[in-house]
Design an enzyme around this catalytic site. Structure first.
Site, short mmCIF file in Angstrom:
data_model
loop_
_atom_site.label_atom_id
_atom_site.label_comp_id
_atom_site.label_asym_id
_atom_site.label_seq_id
_atom_site.Cartn_x
_atom_site.Cartn_y
_atom_site.Cartn_z
N ASP A 189 0.83 -1.21 0.00
CA ASP A 189 0.00 0.00 0.00
C ASP A 189 0.87 1.27 0.00
O ASP A 189 2.05 1.23 0.34
CB ASP A 189 -0.90 -0.04 1.25
N ASP A 216 -11.10 3.88 -1.51
CA ASP A 216 -11.60 3.01 -0.45
C ASP A 216 -13.12 3.10 -0.36
O ASP A 216 -13.70 4.18 -0.47
CB ASP A 216 -11.06 3.44 0.92
C1 9PG Z 1 -4.88 1.15 5.76
C2 9PG Z 1 -5.74 1.46 4.57
C3 9PG Z 1 -6.41 0.22 3.96
C4 9PG Z 1 -7.12 0.61 2.68
C5 9PG Z 1 -6.15 1.28 1.74
C6 9PG Z 1 -5.53 2.50 2.41
O1 9PG Z 1 -5.10 9.14 4.83
N1 9PG Z 1 -5.34 8.77 3.66
O2 9PG Z 1 -5.36 9.57 2.71
C7 9PG Z 1 -5.62 7.40 3.41
C8 9PG Z 1 -5.93 6.99 2.12
C9 9PG Z 1 -6.22 5.65 1.89
C10 9PG Z 1 -6.21 4.75 2.92
C11 9PG Z 1 -5.90 5.17 4.21
C12 9PG Z 1 -5.61 6.50 4.45
O3 9PG Z 1 -6.54 3.44 2.67
O4 9PG Z 1 -6.75 1.64 0.56
O5 9PG Z 1 -7.69 -0.53 2.06
O6 9PG Z 1 -5.45 -0.77 3.68
O7 9PG Z 1 -4.90 2.10 3.62
O8 9PG Z 1 -4.34 2.32 6.28
#
Ligand code: 9PG
Length: 592
Positions: A381, A442
Site C-alpha cells: 500500500d 476506499d
Molecule cells: C490502511 C488502509 C487500507 C485501505 C487502503 C488504504 O489518509 N489517507 O489519505 C488514506 C488513504 C487511503 C487509505 C488510508 C488512508 O486506505 O486503501 O484498504 O489498507 O490504507 O491504512
C-alpha cells in the site's frame, strides 16, 4: 474530430523548447515515427477500428549530463463538433476517474488551496497545470465530441516513465499533448531513452477500443493475469487501526462456515510504519504464530504493508537515515500524512529511496522473510511514495522506475508464487509485477462523501466513499484480466455499525460481482446474519461467472462510460447493474 501531430516539446527542467522539425531540441533530440496498428509491434488491420502508433525516443546530443522533465508529442484537435468530453483516468488506485467537459471542468490542481503533497500522491506531475482550461488524464484517455466517435489515446506501457495526456488550448487552437513524464531523470551525453509508444485509435465503440488498448499493454508488459479468483477476509473496514491479534483469532474461529480463501491482516499490527516484522504491543502476539494460525484454519495468510514508507521514529528510519529520499533542502521528503500513524512527527511519513541498492536489498529481504513466516499474499500500500519530486540517490531513474524498482525488489524476494496486490499504486508502473491492483478509492461504511478537509482541496474524490469505489469499478472494469486482476475493494455486509443502507450495500456487492473482481469481506463476522451471507453468496457467484468469462476475453464493460461525469451502469455475462448514484439504490438483471 481528428488528431494531427503538430510539434514536439521538451522540458529540461528550466524551460520548454518546441520544434516542428521533429529532431533537435537544444541539448536533446527526439526521434518520432508512426506506423499503422496497435502498439509499435502492431499489425495493420488487427484490432478494432483504425489505429496508428507513434514510436519515439529522446537522446541527449550535447556533452555532459542533463535532466529531462518531460517530452511531448503535441496533436492538434481538429474538426471537433460541440464540447469535447475527456475521460480522465486517475494516476493511482485511489485517484478518481471521470468524464470532464473541456472548457467547463477544471484540473484539480487549480483548486484554491490545493496541497502539493496531495497533488504528488494523485498525479504523475505534482506541479499545478499551466493552462486554465487544461484537463489531464494519466496513461490513457478517451476524447469524444457530438459526432460520437470516440478516440482512444494511450501509452503502450508505464514501467519506464509515466504518460500524461493533457487537453488544452495552445498557440494554434485546441491540442492534446501526449507527455512522457521523466520527472527530471538525468541523461548522460549520447544516452537515448526509448519512450512508451502512443497509440491513437478510433472507428469502433469505446469499450472495444479500451479493451484493445488494455490487451495490448498487458501483452507487451507480460501482465500477470492468471491468478485464481480471489475470495477472502480483510481486517480493515471494521477494525481499522484498532485491530488486535485477538480480533484476528475471533474472526478466524468464526470463519469455518465462510468461503474465504485468503485471510488478510491490514494496517494496525505493525510496531511502526517501516518496521514490518514486529507487531505493536497493542496488537499483541507475533507474525509467525499468526501466519501459522491462519494457515491452520485452511486459509492463505495475507498481510498489509506500506513497504516504501518509514515513520520518522521507526527503526528503519533512525538506523538508516541514508535510506531516506530527500528534498532539495536536504531534509527527508514527506511522502504521506496520516495522523493515526503518529510516528514522531504527527503522522508525516518519510519515503525510502528505491534507487539505492541497499534499500532494494532491504525490500527483497523483508519480503522473503514475510514469506518464510508463512505469508502468501501481500497487500502493498501507499506505493506512490517513490514517485515524488526530490533528491534521489541515482538521478537517472524516472519516478516510474523508482516505483517499479521497489516492486521488482519485493517480487524478487517473494518469488513467483506469492500473490502481490498493489494499492495506492501508480497503476501504469506496475503491470507485469503485481497479480492484482486496487482500482478505486476506499469503500466506507457510508455511500456518499462526508465533509472534506481542506487538505484535500480539489481532490475530494480520493476520499473513502462507497460511491467513489462504485464509479472507479465501473470506469476501470476494462482493465480486469488484461493487465492484472481488479480489486474493487471490500464488500460491506454488516447492517449495524454502518451508515450504508441495506440497498446500497447490496448494490455495491453486486457491482463487485458483476465486475468479476476480487470479493473480500471486511466485517466482524459476528455482526453478519443470514441476509448478509446471501448478499455475499450472490456477489461470489456473480463474480466467479464474470471472471470466468473475463479470462477468455469477455470482460465487464461500462455501457454509459461517456454519457456523464459519473457512470451508472456496469454489465458483464453475470448481469446488468444500473445504479442511482445519489443514494446507492439500483436495479439488477441477471444475464440468464
Ligand atoms: C490502511 C488502509 C487500507 C485501505 C487502503 C488504504 O489518509 N489517507 O489519505 C488514506 C488513504 C487511503 C487509505 C488510508 C488512508 O486506505 O486503501 O484498504 O489498507 O490504507 O491504512
Amino acid at each position: 474530430m481528428r488528431l494531427v501531430v503538430e510539434r514536439l516539446e521538451l522540458d529540461d527542467g528550466d524551460a520548454w523548447t518546441a520544434t516542428p522539425a521533429r529532431t533537435s531540441l537544444g541539448a536533446h533530440e527526439i526521434d518520432l515515427s508512426v506506423a499503422d496498428g496497435w502498439g509499435d509491434d502492431g499489425v495493420p488491420g488487427v484490432g478494432p477500428g483504425a489505429a496508428e502508433t507513434w514510436s519515439w525516443s529522446v537522446a541527449r546530443s550535447a556533452p555532459g549530463v542533463g535532466a529531462v522533465r518531460a517530452v511531448r508529442v503535441v496533436f492538434r484537435v481538429l474538426d471537433a463538433r460541440g464540447p469535447i468530453r475527456m475521460l480522465r483516468h486517475g494516476y493511482q488506485s485511489w485517484s478518481p476517474s471521470d468524464v470532464a467537459v473541456f472548457g467547463v471542468d477544471r484540473d484539480p490542481s487549480l483548486a484554491p488551496g490545493s496541497v502539493e503533497l496531495i497533488r504528488a500522491i494523485n498525479q504523475a506531475d505534482q506541479r499545478i497545470v499551466t493552462h486554465a482550461d487544461e484537463l489531464r488524464s494519466e496513461w490513457v484517455t478517451v476524447l469524444v465530441d457530438d459526432d460520437g466517435q470516440p478516440i482512444v489515446v494511450g501509452f503502450d506501457g508505464g514501467d519506464r516513465h509515466d504518460g500524461t495526456l493533457r487537453l488544452r488550448t495552445g498557440p494554434s487552437g485546441v491540442e492534446l499533448c501526449a507527455e512522457a513524464f521523466l520527472g527530471d531523470a538525468v541523461l548522460g551525453s549520447g544516452e537515448r531513452r526509448t519512450l512508451h509508444a502512443v497509440t491513437v485509435a478510433t472507428g469502433a465503440p469505446v469499450d472495444e477500443l479500451l479493451a484493445a488498448w488494455a490487451a495490448m499493454v498487458g501483452r507487451r508488459a507480460g501482465a500477470r493475469v492468471d491468478a485464481g479468483h480471489q475470495v477472502g477476509w480483510c481486517s480493515w473496514y471494521h477494525y481499522f487501526h484498532g485491530v488486535t491479534r485477538a480480533d484476528i483469532d475471533t474472526n478466524l474461529a468464526l470463519s469455518d462456515e465462510w468461503p474465504f480463501d485468503v485471510f488478510q491482516v491490514d494496517d494496525g499490527f505493525q510496531s511502526a510504519i517501516g518496521d514490518w516484522l514486529t507487531v505493536s504491543e497493542r496488537f499483541g502476539g507475533d507474525l509467525p504464530s499468526m501466519a501459522v494460525a491462519i494457515a491452520a484454519r485452511g486459509r492463505r495468510p495475507g498481510l498489509w504493508l506500506a513497504p516504501f514508507l518509514a515513520a520518522p521514529d521507526s527503526r528503519v528510519a533512525t538506523e538508516h537515515p541514508e535510506w531516506l529520499a530527500r528534498g532539495v533542502d536536504g531534509e527527508p521528503l514527506v511522502n504521506m500524512f496520516n495522523p493515526p500513524w503518529e510516528g514522531g512527527r504527527g503522522g508525516s511519513m518519510y519515503g525510502l529511496d528505491t534507487t539505492r541498492d541497499d534499500v532494494r536489498e532491504h525490500l527483497r529481504a523483508l519480503a522473503a522473510t514475510l514469506v518464510d513466516m508463512g505469508f502468501e499474499y501481500l497487500k502493498l500500500d501507499f506505493t506512490f511514495s517513490p514517485s515524488f519530486d526530490g533528491v534521489w540517490s541515482d538521478a537517472s531513474f524516472t519516478p516510474a522506475q523508482r516505483v517499479r524498482a521497489g516492486f521488482d525488489a519485493i517480487r524478487a524476494g517473494v518469488g513467483d508464487d506469492v500473490f502481490l496486490l498493489g494499492c495506492g499504486v501508480p497503476l501504469s508502473n506496475s503491470v507485469g509485477v503485481v497479480d492484482a491492483n486496487r482500482i478505486g478509492t476506499d469503500v466506507a461504511p457510508a455511500w456518499s462523501l462526508g465533509p472534506v478537509e481542506s487538505l484535500l482541496a480539489g481532490y475530494a474524490g480520493t476520499k473513502p466513499a462507497t460511491r467513489h469505489a462504485w464509479s472507479a469499478t465501473a470506469i476501470r472494469s476494462f482493465l480486469h484480466r488484461r493487465v492484472w486482476v481488479n480489486d474493487p475493494d471490500c464488500v460491506m455486509l454488516r447492517t449495524s455499525e454502518t451508515e450504508l443502507t441495506p440497498e446500497a450495500a447490496r448494490t455495491w456487492a453486486r457491482a463487485v460481482g458483476v465486475s468479476g473482481g476480487m470479493v473480500i469481506v471486511s466485517d466482524d463476522l459476528a455482526l453478519l446474519d443470514d441476509e448478509a451471507r446471501s448478499v455475499l453468496d450472490e456477489a461470489i457467484a456473480l463474480s466467479q461467472a464474470a471472471d470466468r468469462a473475463a479470462r477468455v476475453g469477455d470482460v465487464a464493460t461500462c455501457p454509459d462510460l461517456l454519457d456523464g461525469p459519473e457512470p451508472r451502469r456496469l454489465r458483464s455475462v453475470a448481469g446488468d447493474l444500473v445504479v442511482e448514484t445519489g443514494d446507492g439504490r439500483s436495479t439488477f438483471r441477471t444475464a440468464g
